[in-house]
Design an enzyme around this catalytic site. Structure first.
Site, short mmCIF file in Angstrom:
data_model
loop_
_atom_site.label_atom_id
_atom_site.label_comp_id
_atom_site.label_asym_id
_atom_site.label_seq_id
_atom_site.Cartn_x
_atom_site.Cartn_y
_atom_site.Cartn_z
N GLU A 55 -0.35 66.93 108.92
CA GLU A 55 -1.30 66.57 107.87
C GLU A 55 -2.74 66.74 108.36
O GLU A 55 -3.61 67.22 107.63
CB GLU A 55 -1.02 65.13 107.40
CG GLU A 55 -2.03 64.52 106.46
CD GLU A 55 -2.17 65.23 105.13
OE1 GLU A 55 -1.46 66.22 104.89
OE2 GLU A 55 -3.02 64.82 104.33
N HIS A 94 7.11 75.62 123.92
CA HIS A 94 7.92 76.75 123.46
C HIS A 94 7.07 77.84 122.81
O HIS A 94 7.61 78.72 122.15
CB HIS A 94 9.00 76.26 122.48
CG HIS A 94 9.97 75.32 123.10
ND1 HIS A 94 10.90 75.70 124.05
CD2 HIS A 94 10.15 73.98 122.95
CE1 HIS A 94 11.61 74.66 124.44
NE2 HIS A 94 11.17 73.59 123.79
N LYS A 105 -5.46 69.15 106.56
CA LYS A 105 -6.74 68.66 106.06
C LYS A 105 -7.89 69.47 106.64
O LYS A 105 -8.80 69.88 105.92
CB LYS A 105 -6.97 67.17 106.43
CG LYS A 105 -6.18 66.13 105.71
CD LYS A 105 -6.62 65.88 104.29
CE LYS A 105 -5.83 66.73 103.33
NZ LYS A 105 -4.61 66.15 102.81
N LYS A 165 -6.25 71.54 92.62
CA LYS A 165 -5.74 70.17 92.80
C LYS A 165 -4.28 70.06 92.38
O LYS A 165 -3.48 69.46 93.05
CB LYS A 165 -6.61 69.20 92.00
CG LYS A 165 -6.20 67.74 92.14
CD LYS A 165 -6.40 67.22 93.55
CE LYS A 165 -5.93 65.80 93.74
NZ LYS A 165 -5.69 65.52 95.17
C1 F6R Z 1 -3.47 69.01 100.46
C2 F6R Z 1 -3.04 68.86 99.08
C3 F6R Z 1 -1.91 69.70 98.61
C4 F6R Z 1 -0.99 68.87 97.69
C5 F6R Z 1 0.11 69.77 97.11
C6 F6R Z 1 1.09 68.96 96.28
O1 F6R Z 1 -4.55 68.18 100.74
O2 F6R Z 1 -3.59 68.10 98.34
O3 F6R Z 1 -1.19 70.24 99.68
O4 F6R Z 1 -0.45 67.83 98.45
O5 F6R Z 1 -0.46 70.76 96.32
O6 F6R Z 1 0.44 68.33 95.21
P1 F6R Z 1 1.13 67.16 94.41
O7 F6R Z 1 1.28 66.02 95.35
O8 F6R Z 1 0.22 66.87 93.28
O9 F6R Z 1 2.47 67.67 93.97
#
Ligand code: F6R
Length: 607
Positions: free
Chosen positions: A479, A502, A483, A602
């Site tokens: 993660e 590896h 980010k 998003k």
């Molecule tokens: C990374 C991020 C994306 C979402 C992914 C799933 O920061 O926001 O990787 O986690 O697109 O989105 P949801 O959770 O809305 O299905």
């Protein structure tokens, strides 16, 4: 992903639509446009780039009319140019669209053969042409819609405006989200209730395959085969007041700081604060009957699922796999009778996760949705819902939804473990108390935000960054890397610390910062050996650990971050915070747009 809005109002439509599109900016986009009907004819303004560019066009060339459609486009078919920006117009029809018309090439060939001329390379334009051709044949716009809908394949939502029709919008959805808003002598449509929040909170959600006729006096909804149906009106949980950055520079910064509250609220959705006992939503309520858990998710939500796998195995004693939704959706996975799939999604709209949910159902699994948006498609298609209570998340990079997902999963694991007799009452209580303490520890970490600035400066200048973690810290390493790369564009990789030898060890030299996520838990000694291997090759170590870990290894770190002591089981929730802060502060240092990073959306409603 693309944002859609449609307005039938008694006020000028353009400012209302611009305002709604601003609230959809968080979804990610690279061009925008509006169309209205004014004096019976269609008028349109479009611009490449952000809404500020469209606003400039409107100031030079205002758009009259009280009925209109608007769009922010996240490019799929064709680059983000003005020509490809929505609305697309053919004859008397204008269309805004989200998703993909899969059979657009065949439809386009048919339309071109019949004499149509296309202005853009988008799949959307075929919808405008098909509708215009039907209306030209003399049928009403509603009849045209009924004829065109069965011809379209794919996952999409679109809204249609017709010249000469100042009191009509047509809207359709298949898999992609769409919300209709009811006003007083007004009607609205938008990609989600967030877009419509200041206009109305009276919402009707279309079901998959539905299409609708909107007039100021009301809305009629039809299923794909043209049968009229009633869809329930709901009061949206999103209020205009929830949508703002407060005193923070970015939504992402605000959302990082929202986490003590988001975690506490989510915790109490699973654990009764009075008795400390945890409750199980269906289909997990038959705890002893759960043969296996299959977690389906994408991106950050997938990393929450990877973390949960450890908890489900060790605390609940249940076989568990975390699967990437985009891969699982087309697999003939062999799953046991009595298995439960958990579809995890902040938005509840990620198309891959929705399709994976449907595949899991077809493979005989019952499905729990773990989502942050109660009205979302994934919530509505699942057999049961557990809501994360993170509140609306606008930063494209997920933060508070992630820690809320982790919290919900740990609560579920405790409840399952207790119900199945895998852990005794005392152990369940110990874990509940540890979880209850997390919001306070997170607040302590956030108070020391300044602490991360020098490290973030280092990361902002790096070409490559490695994140290492073992066991419960491995998904946090993944993660952290995600980010950093998505908001700073610095190349970063997350690795299981034991995997480094590896292969990735070849990358390490004095230019590569290596972030080691290492609370002093059962995996700590082995991670310490991996840290020694990094140091032996000149790598620059950033060590995230607790007081005992600092005592043991602190001297070997170029940057040492000491986090509050917590039980090993809850550490992933706490250690998510520093990796978020590092990425955010590195983005601020570099000057990249943390809230709307390039190319990202998003809510990813394409495949
Ligand atoms: C990374 C991020 C994306 C979402 C992914 C799933 O920061 O926001 O990787 O986690 O697109 O989105 P949801 O959770 O809305 O299905």
């Amino acid at each position: 992903m693309c944002g859609i809005v449609g307005v039938l109002s008694a006020q000028p439509a353009a400012p209302l639509m611009m305002d709604a599109l601003r609230r959809l900016e968080y979804r990610g986009y690279d061009s925008a446009g509006l169309a209205t009907v004014t004096g019976g004819t269609l008028a349109r303004r479009r611009a490449a780039g952000k809404l500020a560019a469209l606003q400039e066009v409107l100031e030079r060339d205002p758009l009259a009319g009280m009925s209109g459609i608007g769009h922010t486009r996240w490019a799929t078919h064709g680059p983000p140019t003005v020509e490809n920006a929505h609305p697309h117009v053919a004859g008397r029809v204008a269309v805004v669209h989200n998703g993909i018309i899969e059979n657009h090439a065949a439809l386009r060939a048919e339309l071109v053969a019949a004499g149509a001329t296309f202005e853009s390379t988008t799949d959307t334009e075929v919808v405008a042409h098909l509708l215009d051709r039907e209306i030209a044949d003399g049928v009403s716009p509603e009849q045209a819609m009924a004829r065109v809908m069965p011809r379209l394949t794919g996952a999409f939502a679109f809204v249609v405006l017709v010249a000469g029709q100042e009191d009509l919008l047509l809207a359709a959805r298949r898999a992609s989200p769409l919300a209709i808003g009811l006003g007083d002598g007004a009607a609205f449509v938008g990609s989600d209730a967030v877009a419509l929040a200041p206009l109305t909170r009276r919402i009707v959600y279309l079901e998959d395959g539905d299409w609708a006729v909107l007039r100021r006096s009301g809305v009629q909804v039809f299923t794909g085969d043209g049968t009229q149906v009633i869809r329930r009106e709901q009061v949206s949980t999103v209020s205009a007041a929830m949508i703002g950055k407060g005193n923070y520079r970015h939504f992402m910064e605000k959302e990082i700081h929202d986490q003590p509250e988001a975690i506490a609220h989510t915790l109490h959705a699973v654990i009764d604060p009075g008795t400390g006992s945890a409750t199980l939503p269906p289909p997990l309520d038959d705890a002893l009957g759960v043969a296996k858990i299959t977690i389906l998710a994408a991106g950050t939500s997938f990393y929450a699922g990877l973390t949960a796998r450890y908890w489900m195995e060790s605390i609940a004693g249940i076989a568990c796999e975390a699967e990437l939704a985009s891969e699982f959706r087309d697999r003939r996975a062999v799953l046991p009778a009595g298995g439960v799939a958990i579809a995890v999604s902040q938005s509840g709209e990620s198309l891959d996760t929705l399709m994976a949910l449907r595949n899991a159902k077809s493979l005989g699994q019952r499905v729990l949705a773990l989502v942050n948006v109660p009205e979302s498609t994934i919530a509505r298609e699942a057999d049961g819902v557990l809501l994360t209570r993170a509140g609306p998340e606008f930063g494209v990079a997920s933060t508070k939804a992630f820690t809320a997902q982790l919290t919900a999963f740990l609560g579920l694991a405790i409840a399952l473990g207790a119900a199945r007799g895998h852990i005794d009452e005392g152990e369940a209580l110990r874990l509940v108390i540890a979880l209850e303490g997390v919001p306070g520890r997170v607040a302590t970490v956030l108070e020391a935000e300044e602490r991360y600035l020098p490290i973030a400066r280092d990361l902002a200048r790096a070409r490559d960054v490695l994140y290492l973690g073992r066991g419960l810290s491995y998904p946090i390493a993944l993660e952290g890397a995600l980010k950093l790369k998505e908001i700073t564009y610095v190349h970063a990789e997350g690795y299981a610390a034991g995997e480094m030898k590896h292969g990735p060890i070849a990358l390490i030299d004095e230019h590569v910062p290596v972030i080691i996520v290492a609370p002093s838990d059962g995996w700590f000694d082995k991670t310490a050996s991996n840290m020694a291997e990094v140091r032996a090759r000149g790598g620059r170590v950033v060590l995230l650990t607790d007081a005992a870990g600092a005592e043991a290894l602190g001297e070997g770190a170029d940057h040492l971050v000491i986090l509050p002591d917590v039980a090993a089981e809850v550490a992933p929730i706490l250690y998510a915070i520093p990796v978020q802060l590092l990425a955010y502060l590195a983005a601020v240092e570099k000057g990249t747009d943390a809230d709307q990073p390039r190319n990202l959306a998003k809510s990813v409603t394409v495949e």
